[in-house]
Design a protein around this motif. Structure first.
Motif, PDB file in Angstrom:
ATOM      1  N   MET A   1      64.524  19.548 -62.925  1.00  0.00           N
ATOM      2  CA  MET A   1      65.878  19.246 -62.484  1.00  0.00           C
ATOM      3  C   MET A   1      66.886  19.956 -63.380  1.00  0.00           C
ATOM      4  SD  MET A   1      67.469  15.476 -61.690  1.00  0.00           S
ATOM      5  CE  MET A   1      68.868  15.310 -60.601  1.00  0.00           C
ATOM      6  N   ARG A   2      67.925  20.529 -62.784  1.00  0.00           N
ATOM      7  CA  ARG A   2      68.959  21.245 -63.515  1.00  0.00           C
ATOM      8  C   ARG A   2      70.255  20.427 -63.452  1.00  0.00           C
ATOM      9  NH1 ARG A   2      67.970  26.408 -64.617  1.00  0.00           N
ATOM     10  NH2 ARG A   2      70.156  27.080 -64.391  1.00  0.00           N
ATOM     11  N   VAL A   3      70.727  20.002 -64.635  1.00  0.00           N
ATOM     12  CA  VAL A   3      71.880  19.104 -64.706  1.00  0.00           C
ATOM     13  C   VAL A   3      72.977  19.726 -65.567  1.00  0.00           C
ATOM     14  CG1 VAL A   3      72.687  16.799 -65.383  1.00  0.00           C
ATOM     15  CG2 VAL A   3      70.397  17.091 -64.392  1.00  0.00           C
ATOM     16  N   VAL A   4      74.208  19.580 -65.119  1.00  0.00           N
ATOM     17  CA  VAL A   4      75.381  20.028 -65.869  1.00  0.00           C
ATOM     18  C   VAL A   4      76.227  18.801 -66.188  1.00  0.00           C
ATOM     19  CG1 VAL A   4      77.604  21.196 -65.623  1.00  0.00           C
ATOM     20  CG2 VAL A   4      75.499  22.398 -65.016  1.00  0.00           C
ATOM     21  N   SER A   5      76.702  18.706 -67.428  1.00  0.00           N
ATOM     22  CA  SER A   5      77.614  17.635 -67.828  1.00  0.00           C
ATOM     23  C   SER A   5      78.953  18.260 -68.182  1.00  0.00           C
ATOM     24  CB  SER A   5      77.068  16.862 -69.021  1.00  0.00           C
ATOM     25  OG  SER A   5      78.073  16.010 -69.564  1.00  0.00           O
ATOM     26  N   ILE A   6      80.036  17.737 -67.605  1.00  0.00           N
ATOM     27  CA  ILE A   6      81.355  18.321 -67.887  1.00  0.00           C
ATOM     28  C   ILE A   6      82.260  17.340 -68.633  1.00  0.00           C
ATOM     29  CG2 ILE A   6      81.239  20.063 -66.074  1.00  0.00           C
ATOM     30  CD1 ILE A   6      82.942  18.267 -64.293  1.00  0.00           C
ATOM     31  N   CYS A   7      81.633  16.461 -69.406  1.00  0.00           N
ATOM     32  CA  CYS A   7      82.382  15.512 -70.247  1.00  0.00           C
ATOM     33  C   CYS A   7      81.474  15.065 -71.387  1.00  0.00           C
ATOM     34  CB  CYS A   7      82.833  14.325 -69.402  1.00  0.00           C
ATOM     35  SG  CYS A   7      83.711  13.057 -70.329  1.00  0.00           S
ATOM     36  N   PRO A   8      81.974  15.015 -72.636  1.00  0.00           N
ATOM     37  CA  PRO A   8      81.126  14.646 -73.774  1.00  0.00           C
ATOM     38  C   PRO A   8      80.424  13.301 -73.627  1.00  0.00           C
ATOM     39  CG  PRO A   8      83.188  15.550 -74.559  1.00  0.00           C
ATOM     40  CD  PRO A   8      83.336  15.383 -73.075  1.00  0.00           C
ATOM     41  N   SER A   9      81.125  12.286 -73.084  1.00  0.00           N
ATOM     42  CA  SER A   9      80.491  10.961 -72.966  1.00  0.00           C
ATOM     43  C   SER A   9      79.315  10.999 -71.993  1.00  0.00           C
ATOM     44  CB  SER A   9      81.518   9.914 -72.515  1.00  0.00           C
ATOM     45  OG  SER A   9      82.168  10.315 -71.328  1.00  0.00           O
ATOM     46  N   ASN A  10      79.401  11.816 -70.951  1.00  0.00           N
ATOM     47  CA  ASN A  10      78.283  11.950 -70.016  1.00  0.00           C
ATOM     48  C   ASN A  10      77.090  12.605 -70.699  1.00  0.00           C
ATOM     49  OD1 ASN A  10      80.066  10.962 -68.154  1.00  0.00           O
ATOM     50  ND2 ASN A  10      80.274  12.854 -66.991  1.00  0.00           N
ATOM     51  N   THR A  11      77.360  13.636 -71.496  1.00  0.00           N
ATOM     52  CA  THR A  11      76.301  14.310 -72.251  1.00  0.00           C
ATOM     53  C   THR A  11      75.596  13.317 -73.161  1.00  0.00           C
ATOM     54  OG1 THR A  11      77.626  16.343 -72.218  1.00  0.00           O
ATOM     55  CG2 THR A  11      75.805  16.255 -73.795  1.00  0.00           C
ATOM     56  N   GLU A  12      76.366  12.433 -73.782  1.00  0.00           N
ATOM     57  CA  GLU A  12      75.796  11.459 -74.719  1.00  0.00           C
ATOM     58  C   GLU A  12      74.977  10.389 -73.997  1.00  0.00           C
ATOM     59  OE1 GLU A  12      79.160  10.286 -77.119  1.00  0.00           O
ATOM     60  OE2 GLU A  12      79.442  12.357 -77.833  1.00  0.00           O
ATOM     61  N   ILE A  13      75.340  10.071 -72.768  1.00  0.00           N
ATOM     62  CA  ILE A  13      74.524   9.146 -71.981  1.00  0.00           C
ATOM     63  C   ILE A  13      73.175   9.790 -71.662  1.00  0.00           C
ATOM     64  CG2 ILE A  13      74.284   8.063 -69.701  1.00  0.00           C
ATOM     65  CD1 ILE A  13      77.244   7.321 -69.856  1.00  0.00           C
ATOM     66  N   LEU A  62      77.330  15.932 -63.689  1.00  0.00           N
ATOM     67  CA  LEU A  62      77.853  14.643 -64.145  1.00  0.00           C
ATOM     68  C   LEU A  62      79.328  14.825 -64.468  1.00  0.00           C
ATOM     69  CD1 LEU A  62      74.916  13.574 -66.511  1.00  0.00           C
ATOM     70  CD2 LEU A  62      75.288  12.924 -64.123  1.00  0.00           C
ATOM     71  N   ALA A  63      80.167  14.361 -63.562  1.00  0.00           N
ATOM     72  CA  ALA A  63      81.622  14.494 -63.719  1.00  0.00           C
ATOM     73  C   ALA A  63      82.212  13.195 -64.267  1.00  0.00           C
ATOM     74  CB  ALA A  63      82.259  14.853 -62.379  1.00  0.00           C
ATOM     75  N   SER A  64      83.492  13.228 -64.567  1.00  0.00           N
ATOM     76  CA  SER A  64      84.130  12.068 -65.193  1.00  0.00           C
ATOM     77  C   SER A  64      85.603  11.995 -64.826  1.00  0.00           C
ATOM     78  CB  SER A  64      83.995  12.167 -66.715  1.00  0.00           C
ATOM     79  OG  SER A  64      84.684  11.119 -67.359  1.00  0.00           O
ATOM     80  N   LEU A  65      86.145  10.777 -64.930  1.00  0.00           N
ATOM     81  CA  LEU A  65      87.593  10.558 -64.807  1.00  0.00           C
ATOM     82  C   LEU A  65      88.100   9.798 -66.037  1.00  0.00           C
ATOM     83  CD1 LEU A  65      87.913   9.606 -61.028  1.00  0.00           C
ATOM     84  CD2 LEU A  65      88.861  11.633 -62.144  1.00  0.00           C
ATOM     85  N   SER A  66      87.399   9.952 -67.160  1.00  0.00           N
ATOM     86  CA  SER A  66      87.729   9.160 -68.349  1.00  0.00           C
ATOM     87  C   SER A  66      88.997   9.630 -69.053  1.00  0.00           C
ATOM     88  CB  SER A  66      86.553   9.165 -69.337  1.00  0.00           C
ATOM     89  OG  SER A  66      86.308  10.474 -69.822  1.00  0.00           O
ATOM     90  N   VAL A  67      89.466  10.839 -68.734  1.00  0.00           N
ATOM     91  CA  VAL A  67      90.690  11.367 -69.346  1.00  0.00           C
ATOM     92  C   VAL A  67      91.637  11.807 -68.228  1.00  0.00           C
ATOM     93  CG1 VAL A  67      91.657  13.169 -70.839  1.00  0.00           C
ATOM     94  CG2 VAL A  67      89.447  12.142 -71.406  1.00  0.00           C
ATOM     95  N   PRO A  68      92.914  11.398 -68.282  1.00  0.00           N
ATOM     96  CA  PRO A  68      93.870  11.840 -67.263  1.00  0.00           C
ATOM     97  C   PRO A  68      93.887  13.369 -67.155  1.00  0.00           C
ATOM     98  CG  PRO A  68      94.838  10.122 -68.609  1.00  0.00           C
ATOM     99  CD  PRO A  68      93.530  10.471 -69.263  1.00  0.00           C
ATOM    100  N   LEU A 234      83.248   8.755 -82.258  1.00  0.00           N
ATOM    101  CA  LEU A 234      82.546   7.464 -82.218  1.00  0.00           C
ATOM    102  C   LEU A 234      83.395   6.346 -81.620  1.00  0.00           C
ATOM    103  CD1 LEU A 234      80.722   7.378 -85.686  1.00  0.00           C
ATOM    104  CD2 LEU A 234      79.838   8.132 -83.469  1.00  0.00           C
ATOM    105  N   TYR A 235      84.649   6.638 -81.300  1.00  0.00           N
ATOM    106  CA  TYR A 235      85.532   5.579 -80.796  1.00  0.00           C
ATOM    107  C   TYR A 235      86.302   5.967 -79.525  1.00  0.00           C
ATOM    108  CZ  TYR A 235      84.591   3.647 -85.400  1.00  0.00           C
ATOM    109  OH  TYR A 235      83.939   3.165 -86.519  1.00  0.00           O
ATOM    110  N   CYS A 236      86.460   7.268 -79.283  1.00  0.00           N
ATOM    111  CA  CYS A 236      87.296   7.706 -78.164  1.00  0.00           C
ATOM    112  C   CYS A 236      86.501   8.115 -76.928  1.00  0.00           C
ATOM    113  CB  CYS A 236      88.185   8.871 -78.598  1.00  0.00           C
ATOM    114  SG  CYS A 236      89.328   8.433 -79.920  1.00  0.00           S
ATOM    115  N   ARG A 237      85.182   8.054 -77.004  1.00  0.00           N
ATOM    116  CA  ARG A 237      84.351   8.446 -75.871  1.00  0.00           C
ATOM    117  C   ARG A 237      83.595   7.235 -75.334  1.00  0.00           C
ATOM    118  NH1 ARG A 237      81.450  13.824 -78.571  1.00  0.00           N
ATOM    119  NH2 ARG A 237      83.399  14.945 -79.066  1.00  0.00           N
ATOM    120  N   PRO A 238      83.662   6.995 -74.017  1.00  0.00           N
ATOM    121  CA  PRO A 238      82.943   5.843 -73.452  1.00  0.00           C
ATOM    122  C   PRO A 238      81.447   6.117 -73.285  1.00  0.00           C
ATOM    123  CG  PRO A 238      84.097   7.010 -71.710  1.00  0.00           C
ATOM    124  CD  PRO A 238      84.466   7.703 -72.998  1.00  0.00           C
TER     125      PRO A 238
END
Length: 255
Positions: A1-13, A62-68, A234-238
């Motif tokens: 499987m080929r996965v792309v993460s476009i947000c740091p918190s997604n990468t960390e999950i 893996l996209a995100s809406l965690s930042v405006p 360690l505090y600003c990423r969900p």
């Protein structure tokens, strides 16, 4: 499987699930764990290069809406018909659900459920411990200095504060992010100032300038020297790494 993460918190999950081997590209700010540093970088999380994303031929993004501002990434993914899921957690429980969601999306729902339950168990242990604290330190979290932004009630840092046996002085505001003023912070008189400027490394933050703000020398936190420069990662990423931040906060508060 080929996965792309476009947000740091997604990468960390993905890393929390032990699945970094499926990643073929990440945003420029994904800097943990170390192995993702070697992956193709696809631009800042607010302006992803969708041509580069498409060239990687991902099975899932893996996209995100965690930042405006991330909305335009979602619009571009939809326009191109690229396969994606969107994560947008504000609470620790929502992060746990996202761990499960990503596990399922990667074809291993059992792993997702197991790791989500581990995450929840760690939270439960801290909650029990917090109930034994004799005092409740009052924390001011500074996300951005000018204009001042701070997390409100609907944000994971309010929960992190509670799990450390403390309270966020802006938990009174029923939003995830709250714009405030130096004067309002002074009136709420926190016991601790926690500097976690989004996207700014600790060595670039200047606590001595914070101390010079008008009237702040009268605040408890300044009088007692309780101003802390903390890792924004360690505090600003969900992501599950919030628990690492919680552990550090716990030590600072002397739990």
């Amino acid at each position: 499987m080929r996965v792309v993460s476009i947000c740091p918190s997604n990468t960390e999950i993905v890393a929390y699930l032990g699945k970094t081997d499926v990643l073929v590209g990440v945003d420029n700010f994904s800097d943990w764990p170390k192995e993702v540093e070697e992956l193709p970088k696809l631009g800042p999380d607010l302006s992803i290069d969708m041509d580069k994303v498409a060239e990687l031929k991902p099975d899932l993004i893996l996209a995100s809406l965690s930042v405006p501002g991330m909305e335009k990434n979602i619009a571009a993914l939809k326009e191109r018909g690229l396969p994606h899921i969107i994560l947008n957690p504000n609470s620790l429980d929502e992060i746990a659900r996202d761990i499960q969601t990503v596990g399922e999306a990667l074809g291993d729902p059992d792993l997702g459920e197991d790791k989500a339950n581990t995450f929840r168990s760690q939270i439960a242990r801290y909650r029990t411990r917090a109930q034994r604290r004799q005092t409740t330190p009052r924390l001011y979290w500074e996300w951005w200095p000018k204009p001042i932004f701070t997390p409100g009630k609907a944000n994971w840092l309010t929960e992190i504060s509670q799990l450390a046996g403390a309270c966020n002085i802006f938990a009174t505001e029923d939003v995830a992010n709250f714009q405030t003023t130096w004067d309002q912070v002074k009136k709420r008189d926190p016991d601790h100032v926690c500097m976690v400027w989004v996207g700014v490394k600790e060595e670039k933050m200047r606590p001595e300038l914070v101390k010079k703000r008008p009237g702040w020398n009268e605040m408890k936190a300044i009088k007692t020297g309780n101003i802390h420069v903390m890792e924004e990662s360690l505090y600003c990423r969900p992501s599950p790494r919030l628990l690492e931040g919680l552990q550090k906060l716990d030590k600072i508060l002397g739990s």
